[in-house]
Design a protein around this motif. Structure first.
Motif, PDB file in Angstrom:
ATOM      1  N   PRO A  34      -3.786   3.441   2.746  1.00 21.21           N
ATOM      2  CA  PRO A  34      -4.598   4.293   3.639  1.00 21.21           C
ATOM      3  C   PRO A  34      -3.807   5.417   4.282  1.00 21.21           C
ATOM      4  O   PRO A  34      -4.304   6.540   4.394  1.00 21.21           O
ATOM      5  CB  PRO A  34      -5.111   3.295   4.685  1.00 21.21           C
ATOM      6  N   SER A  35      -2.576   5.133   4.690  1.00 21.54           N
ATOM      7  CA  SER A  35      -1.743   6.167   5.301  1.00 21.54           C
ATOM      8  C   SER A  35      -1.366   7.238   4.280  1.00 21.54           C
ATOM      9  O   SER A  35      -1.416   8.442   4.567  1.00 21.54           O
ATOM     10  CB  SER A  35      -0.480   5.548   5.895  1.00 21.54           C
ATOM     11  N   ASP A  36      -0.997   6.810   3.076  1.00 16.99           N
ATOM     12  CA  ASP A  36      -0.635   7.761   2.027  1.00 16.99           C
ATOM     13  C   ASP A  36      -1.820   8.656   1.660  1.00 16.99           C
ATOM     14  O   ASP A  36      -1.663   9.863   1.450  1.00 16.99           O
ATOM     15  CB  ASP A  36      -0.142   7.022   0.780  1.00 16.99           C
ATOM     16  N   MET A  37      -3.002   8.054   1.580  1.00 19.16           N
ATOM     17  CA  MET A  37      -4.183   8.815   1.223  1.00 19.16           C
ATOM     18  C   MET A  37      -4.531   9.834   2.300  1.00 19.16           C
ATOM     19  O   MET A  37      -4.920  10.964   1.998  1.00 19.16           O
ATOM     20  CB  MET A  37      -5.367   7.872   0.987  1.00 19.16           C
ATOM     21  N   TYR A  38      -4.405   9.448   3.571  1.00 20.97           N
ATOM     22  CA  TYR A  38      -4.752  10.387   4.643  1.00 20.97           C
ATOM     23  C   TYR A  38      -3.797  11.581   4.658  1.00 20.97           C
ATOM     24  O   TYR A  38      -4.221  12.711   4.891  1.00 20.97           O
ATOM     25  CB  TYR A  38      -4.742   9.690   5.998  1.00 20.97           C
ATOM     26  N   GLN A  39      -2.534  11.315   4.434  1.00 16.46           N
ATOM     27  CA  GLN A  39      -1.572  12.419   4.432  1.00 16.46           C
ATOM     28  C   GLN A  39      -1.804  13.373   3.273  1.00 16.46           C
ATOM     29  O   GLN A  39      -1.379  14.529   3.321  1.00 16.46           O
ATOM     30  CB  GLN A  39      -0.153  11.856   4.381  1.00 16.46           C
ATOM     31  N   SER A  40      -2.487  12.895   2.231  1.00 16.60           N
ATOM     32  CA  SER A  40      -2.749  13.743   1.068  1.00 16.60           C
ATOM     33  C   SER A  40      -4.065  14.514   1.197  1.00 16.60           C
ATOM     34  O   SER A  40      -4.114  15.724   0.970  1.00 16.60           O
ATOM     35  CB  SER A  40      -2.785  12.901  -0.213  1.00 16.60           C
ATOM     36  N   VAL A  41      -5.136  13.800   1.560  1.00 18.91           N
ATOM     37  CA  VAL A  41      -6.477  14.424   1.564  1.00 18.91           C
ATOM     38  C   VAL A  41      -7.268  14.102   2.823  1.00 18.91           C
ATOM     39  O   VAL A  41      -8.507  14.160   2.811  1.00 18.91           O
ATOM     40  CB  VAL A  41      -7.270  13.999   0.308  1.00 18.91           C
ATOM     41  N   ASP A  42      -6.621  13.767   3.899  1.00 20.85           N
ATOM     42  CA  ASP A  42      -7.302  13.475   5.172  1.00 20.85           C
ATOM     43  C   ASP A  42      -8.343  12.365   4.996  1.00 20.85           C
ATOM     44  O   ASP A  42      -8.046  11.351   4.408  1.00 20.85           O
ATOM     45  CB  ASP A  42      -7.942  14.749   5.732  1.00 20.85           C
ATOM     46  N   GLY A  43      -9.542  12.598   5.506  1.00 19.71           N
ATOM     47  CA  GLY A  43     -10.571  11.559   5.481  1.00 19.71           C
ATOM     48  C   GLY A  43     -11.247  11.368   4.144  1.00 19.71           C
ATOM     49  O   GLY A  43     -12.127  10.508   4.007  1.00 19.71           O
ATOM     50  N   ASP A  44     -10.875  12.154   3.157  1.00 17.00           N
ATOM     51  CA  ASP A  44     -11.478  12.030   1.825  1.00 17.00           C
ATOM     52  C   ASP A  44     -10.702  11.086   0.922  1.00 17.00           C
ATOM     53  O   ASP A  44     -10.901  11.091  -0.300  1.00 17.00           O
ATOM     54  CB  ASP A  44     -11.566  13.405   1.160  1.00 17.00           C
ATOM     55  N   GLY A  45      -9.824  10.281   1.520  1.00 13.12           N
ATOM     56  CA  GLY A  45      -9.017   9.364   0.715  1.00 13.12           C
ATOM     57  C   GLY A  45      -9.844   8.374  -0.073  1.00 13.12           C
ATOM     58  O   GLY A  45      -9.465   7.980  -1.185  1.00 13.12           O
ATOM     59  N   TRP A  46     -10.988   7.973   0.478  1.00 12.64           N
ATOM     60  CA  TRP A  46     -11.829   6.993  -0.222  1.00 12.64           C
ATOM     61  C   TRP A  46     -12.414   7.591  -1.504  1.00 12.64           C
ATOM     62  O   TRP A  46     -12.648   6.868  -2.485  1.00 12.64           O
ATOM     63  CB  TRP A  46     -12.945   6.495   0.693  1.00 12.64           C
ATOM     64  N   ILE A  47     -12.624   8.906  -1.524  1.00 18.95           N
ATOM     65  CA  ILE A  47     -13.111   9.559  -2.740  1.00 18.95           C
ATOM     66  C   ILE A  47     -12.015   9.554  -3.808  1.00 18.95           C
ATOM     67  O   ILE A  47     -12.273   9.305  -4.993  1.00 18.95           O
ATOM     68  CB  ILE A  47     -13.554  11.002  -2.441  1.00 18.95           C
ATOM     69  N   SER A  48     -10.784   9.804  -3.380  1.00 19.49           N
ATOM     70  CA  SER A  48      -9.658   9.777  -4.310  1.00 19.49           C
ATOM     71  C   SER A  48      -9.491   8.382  -4.908  1.00 19.49           C
ATOM     72  O   SER A  48      -9.112   8.234  -6.078  1.00 19.49           O
ATOM     73  CB  SER A  48      -8.373  10.199  -3.599  1.00 19.49           C
TER      74      SER A  48
END
Length: 368
Positions: A34-48
């Motif tokens: 979750p932390s890695d995803m947020y740093q990459s695409v903010d709140g759209d990490g779940w889409i990634s």
């Protein structure tokens, strides 16, 4: 359509294959995802995360199509058939070494997590010895025993999900996800590689297909449902962390899932984060067991030498894990290792499938 039966050496069911896949995939990467995803695409990490699941499904389709071309052959046998005896065996050794390095990296990350959260006074090398030795004990058995253990240990997923649901009682802010898809689509796609690298382990099907009692259509359903389960699981944990922590918190926390549980306490139970991590050790070790099995099969297809190959592989994993634990810039090295491994599990099988069509190489399934 003619039903393609399994070979005589098939020894696991579709049910066992399902849990073999998910236990091989789910590991320590989920805790920091979750932390890695947020740093990459903010709140759209779940889409990634969903995109990463689609990418895994594409690779599983390639594996399945390759197995249809060479039924009753595992990946090591396919490479020899396509590349020739010398080049094929050389690549199998290279593939086995890659699995050992990935397992060594995973072991390093496990020991660091346990050292920080559970056993701060215990030397990392001692934790590494315990992890590798435990995994070796089970990896020495055949795939039937390994898959049975994976099935039994999978009940922990229900406990872990239940523990995470307790956090839903706390304040959660949907506004952290809004607006949806605010990041550039290309950035969302690029961010999916974090999830993809956390989901590796599915390549075990390259060596497990030949042992499953099922036709090819049944195999496709099983691997697809397994990938769907893992994708939903990862998306769920990413979502609850994105909803529970502010943007500033996610930028600072390395393991937001553990911090989320750390704040929960009940009359009879406290420090759910430690309980969660203690249980999560099992899914973390199952992925190393899977890599030990793959490495052993890559080095030798002969059942008489399999156990020796696994023992050698475990020694290499310990050495790799110990060396990686001494590096100061482990994050950069781990990214390089994982990206290189993507070529091994993605590019090469795709090339082999294309080559099988170009050379018109295919074998028929042997009768059981």
């Amino acid at each position: 359509m003619e039903k393609k039966l399994s070979t005589a050496r098939g020894s696991i069911s579709k049910f066992q294959l399902f849990f073999l896949i998910i236990q091989s995939q789910v590991g320590i990467g989920l805790l920091s995802l979750p932390s890695d995803m947020y740093q990459s695409v903010d709140g759209d990490g779940w889409i990634s995360t969903l995109i990463a699941g689609a990418a895994v499904q594409l690779l599983l389709l390639i594996y399945w199509a390759l197995y249809k071309r060479f039924p009753n052959h595992n990946f090591s046998e396919m490479t020899i058939k396509l590349f020739g005896n010398i080049a094929g065996k050389a690549y199998n050794i290279f593939f086995g070494i890659c699995c050992m390095v990935i397992a060594g990296l995973s072991s390093t990350l496990y020991t660091e997590m346990i050292n920080i959260w559970l056993l701060p006074q215990t030397p990392k090398w001692a934790l590494l010895v315990l992890i590798v030795a435990t995994c070796l004990f089970l990896a020495l058995e055949d795939i039937k025993i390994i898959s049975r253990f994976f099935v039994v240990s999978s009940f922990l997923f229900a406990i872990l999900i239940l523990m995470s649901l307790l956090n839903l009682k706390e304040d959660m802010h949907v506004t952290y996800l809004l607006p949806i898809a605010k990041s550039n689509f290309l950035d969302i796609v690029k961010g999916s590689h974090h999830t993809f690298l956390s989901m590796i382990g599915f390549e075990i099907v390259l060596f497990a297909f030949t042992y499953v009692k099922s036709d090819t259509r049944g195999l496709l359903k099983v691997i697809s449902f397994a990938n769907l389960f893992v994708t939903i699981l990862y998306t769920y944990f990413v979502l609850i962390c994105l909803l529970s922590f502010s943007p500033n918190a996610l930028k600072q926390l390395q393991s937001p899932l553990l911090f989320m549980l750390k704040g929960l306490a009940f009359r009879l139970v406290e420090r759910l984060d430690l309980i969660f991590l203690s249980l999560w050790i099992v899914p973390m070790t199952t992925s190393i067991i899977a890599y030990l099995y793959i490495a052993g099969k890559s080095l030798s297809n002969n059942p008489r030498f399999y156990r020796k190959s696994v023992i050698v592989s475990s020694a290499v994993i310990f050495i790799a894990g110990y060396y990686l634990s001494t590096l100061e810039q482990l994050d950069q090295v781990s990214q390089w290792i994982q990206n290189s491994y993507f070529v091994v599990i993605g590019g090469v099988p795709a090339f082999m499938l294309l080559l099988s069509f170009l050379l018109k190489k295919v074998t028929k399934r042997c009768p059981s």
